[in-house]
Design an enzyme around this catalytic site. Sequence first.
Site, PDB file in Angstrom:
ATOM      1  N   THR A  16      11.533  -2.982   8.061  1.00  0.00           N
ATOM      2  CA  THR A  16      12.710  -3.777   8.447  1.00  0.00           C
ATOM      3  C   THR A  16      12.297  -4.973   9.308  1.00  0.00           C
ATOM      4  O   THR A  16      12.946  -6.021   9.257  1.00  0.00           O
ATOM      5  CB  THR A  16      13.770  -2.936   9.194  1.00  0.00           C
ATOM      6  OG1 THR A  16      13.230  -2.470  10.420  1.00  0.00           O
ATOM      7  CG2 THR A  16      14.250  -1.772   8.350  1.00  0.00           C
ATOM      8  N   ASN A  17      11.234  -4.829  10.073  1.00  0.00           N
ATOM      9  CA  ASN A  17      10.760  -5.985  10.850  1.00  0.00           C
ATOM     10  C   ASN A  17      10.144  -7.041   9.940  1.00  0.00           C
ATOM     11  O   ASN A  17      10.308  -8.232  10.175  1.00  0.00           O
ATOM     12  CB  ASN A  17       9.775  -5.546  11.936  1.00  0.00           C
ATOM     13  CG  ASN A  17      10.495  -5.024  13.161  1.00  0.00           C
ATOM     14  OD1 ASN A  17      11.095  -5.784  13.907  1.00  0.00           O
ATOM     15  ND2 ASN A  17      10.480  -3.710  13.335  1.00  0.00           N
ATOM     16  N   MET A  92       1.012   1.556  11.776  1.00  0.00           N
ATOM     17  CA  MET A  92       0.736   2.769  12.546  1.00  0.00           C
ATOM     18  C   MET A  92      -0.753   3.123  12.592  1.00  0.00           C
ATOM     19  O   MET A  92      -1.129   4.283  12.426  1.00  0.00           O
ATOM     20  CB  MET A  92       1.557   3.938  11.984  1.00  0.00           C
ATOM     21  CG  MET A  92       3.063   3.724  12.053  1.00  0.00           C
ATOM     22  SD  MET A  92       3.637   3.397  13.742  1.00  0.00           S
ATOM     23  CE  MET A  92       5.375   3.061  13.461  1.00  0.00           C
ATOM     24  N   ILE A  94      -4.262   2.398  15.089  1.00  0.00           N
ATOM     25  CA  ILE A  94      -4.804   1.744  16.281  1.00  0.00           C
ATOM     26  C   ILE A  94      -6.072   0.996  15.864  1.00  0.00           C
ATOM     27  O   ILE A  94      -6.908   1.533  15.125  1.00  0.00           O
ATOM     28  CB  ILE A  94      -5.055   2.772  17.399  1.00  0.00           C
ATOM     29  CG1 ILE A  94      -3.688   3.258  17.907  1.00  0.00           C
ATOM     30  CG2 ILE A  94      -5.870   2.159  18.539  1.00  0.00           C
ATOM     31  CD1 ILE A  94      -3.713   4.176  19.096  1.00  0.00           C
ATOM     32  N   LEU A  95      -6.182  -0.249  16.301  1.00  0.00           N
ATOM     33  CA  LEU A  95      -7.313  -1.088  15.899  1.00  0.00           C
ATOM     34  C   LEU A  95      -8.362  -1.116  17.008  1.00  0.00           C
ATOM     35  O   LEU A  95      -8.018  -1.147  18.191  1.00  0.00           O
ATOM     36  CB  LEU A  95      -6.804  -2.498  15.589  1.00  0.00           C
ATOM     37  CG  LEU A  95      -5.821  -2.542  14.401  1.00  0.00           C
ATOM     38  CD1 LEU A  95      -5.009  -3.832  14.403  1.00  0.00           C
ATOM     39  CD2 LEU A  95      -6.561  -2.366  13.077  1.00  0.00           C
ATOM     40  N   HIS A 111       6.843  -3.595  19.801  1.00  0.00           N
ATOM     41  CA  HIS A 111       6.901  -2.208  20.283  1.00  0.00           C
ATOM     42  C   HIS A 111       8.334  -1.910  20.739  1.00  0.00           C
ATOM     43  O   HIS A 111       8.945  -2.723  21.440  1.00  0.00           O
ATOM     44  CB  HIS A 111       5.921  -2.011  21.444  1.00  0.00           C
ATOM     45  CG  HIS A 111       5.908  -0.603  21.932  1.00  0.00           C
ATOM     46  ND1 HIS A 111       5.271   0.423  21.247  1.00  0.00           N
ATOM     47  CD2 HIS A 111       6.506  -0.040  23.003  1.00  0.00           C
ATOM     48  CE1 HIS A 111       5.477   1.550  21.892  1.00  0.00           C
ATOM     49  NE2 HIS A 111       6.218   1.311  22.954  1.00  0.00           N
TER      50      HIS A 111
HETATM   51  C1  GAR Z   1       9.712  -0.303  14.649  1.00  0.00           C
HETATM   52  O1  GAR Z   1      10.691   0.234  15.497  1.00  0.00           O
HETATM   53  C2  GAR Z   1       8.506  -0.754  15.460  1.00  0.00           C
HETATM   54  O2  GAR Z   1       8.844  -1.310  16.699  1.00  0.00           O
HETATM   55  C3  GAR Z   1       7.791   0.541  15.642  1.00  0.00           C
HETATM   56  O3  GAR Z   1       7.907   1.195  14.403  1.00  0.00           O
HETATM   57  C4  GAR Z   1       9.109   0.781  13.749  1.00  0.00           C
HETATM   58  C5  GAR Z   1       8.781   0.276  12.365  1.00  0.00           C
HETATM   59  O4  GAR Z   1       9.938  -0.003  11.631  1.00  0.00           O
HETATM   60  N1  GAR Z   1       6.431   0.336  16.046  1.00  0.00           N
HETATM   61  C6  GAR Z   1       5.788   1.106  16.924  1.00  0.00           C
HETATM   62  O5  GAR Z   1       6.278   2.111  17.398  1.00  0.00           O
HETATM   63  C7  GAR Z   1       4.384   0.654  17.249  1.00  0.00           C
HETATM   64  N2  GAR Z   1       3.913   1.297  18.450  1.00  0.00           N
HETATM   65  P1  GAR Z   1       9.927  -0.959  10.359  1.00  0.00           P
HETATM   66  O6  GAR Z   1       8.822  -0.474   9.416  1.00  0.00           O
HETATM   67  O7  GAR Z   1      11.286  -0.769   9.757  1.00  0.00           O
HETATM   68  O8  GAR Z   1       9.695  -2.366  10.828  1.00  0.00           O
END
Ligand code: GAR
Length: 199
Positions: A16-17, A92, A94-95, A111
């Site tokens: 979604t991001n 998801m 860690i680099l 985040h």
């Molecule tokens: C989002 O809420 C993002 O902030 C989080 O995972 C979700 C991914 O959603 N990221 C983390 O927690 C990283 N530490 P999306 O695939 O729908 O964008």
Amino acid sequence: MSNKAKIAVLVSGGGTNLQALIDAQHSGIISSGEIKLVVSNNEGAYALERAKKANITAVVCNKKVLGSEFEDTLINILEENEIDIIVLAGFMCILSEKFTSHFANRIINVHPSLIPSFCGKGFYGLHVHEAALSYGVKVTGATVHFVNEIPDGGKIIMQKAVYIKEDDTPETLQRRVMEEAEWKILPMAVEKVSKEIKG
Ligand code: GAR
């Protein structure tokens, strides 16, 4: 030749991001950069469909399959595509320091909390919102920051607060943090960094 920053978006799930970034490019919120590439570490990620629908080149780079070759493969993909900015949008993995220093000040992460709360190793996705609710904070939000070798430890670019409601569940809170904060500040931060790099 385009003078826009070339952006790669790294994803693992729903994307979604990524969609917010694609929409921001269409609406003109992002005008100094252009999404050139989507990389997923998961071949089943719906984010890959979103890339396809938007006519953006998408590739899979799977850590489990590539093992110790994973980061070198990722670096090669990014360099071959002459990427200027790497956006971690729900990525998801860690680099390592080798990777983050290779692209110093060029990697951005979103985040789902107000860093330094509820961040670092083990805080990802729904777990972040579970932790915020179980602590009992009344305000949470999202942070966009540069990525360095410390998980969620790089310089903050933008933050936005979101109020917690009495009846919030991790799922309702996750959705509101996305809608009210992540999908707004991530495109704005990407435009800001693109402009700075190309300015
Ligand atoms: C989002 O809420 C993002 O902030 C989080 O995972 C979700 C991914 O959603 N990221 C983390 O927690 C990283 N530490 P999306 O695939 O729908 O964008």
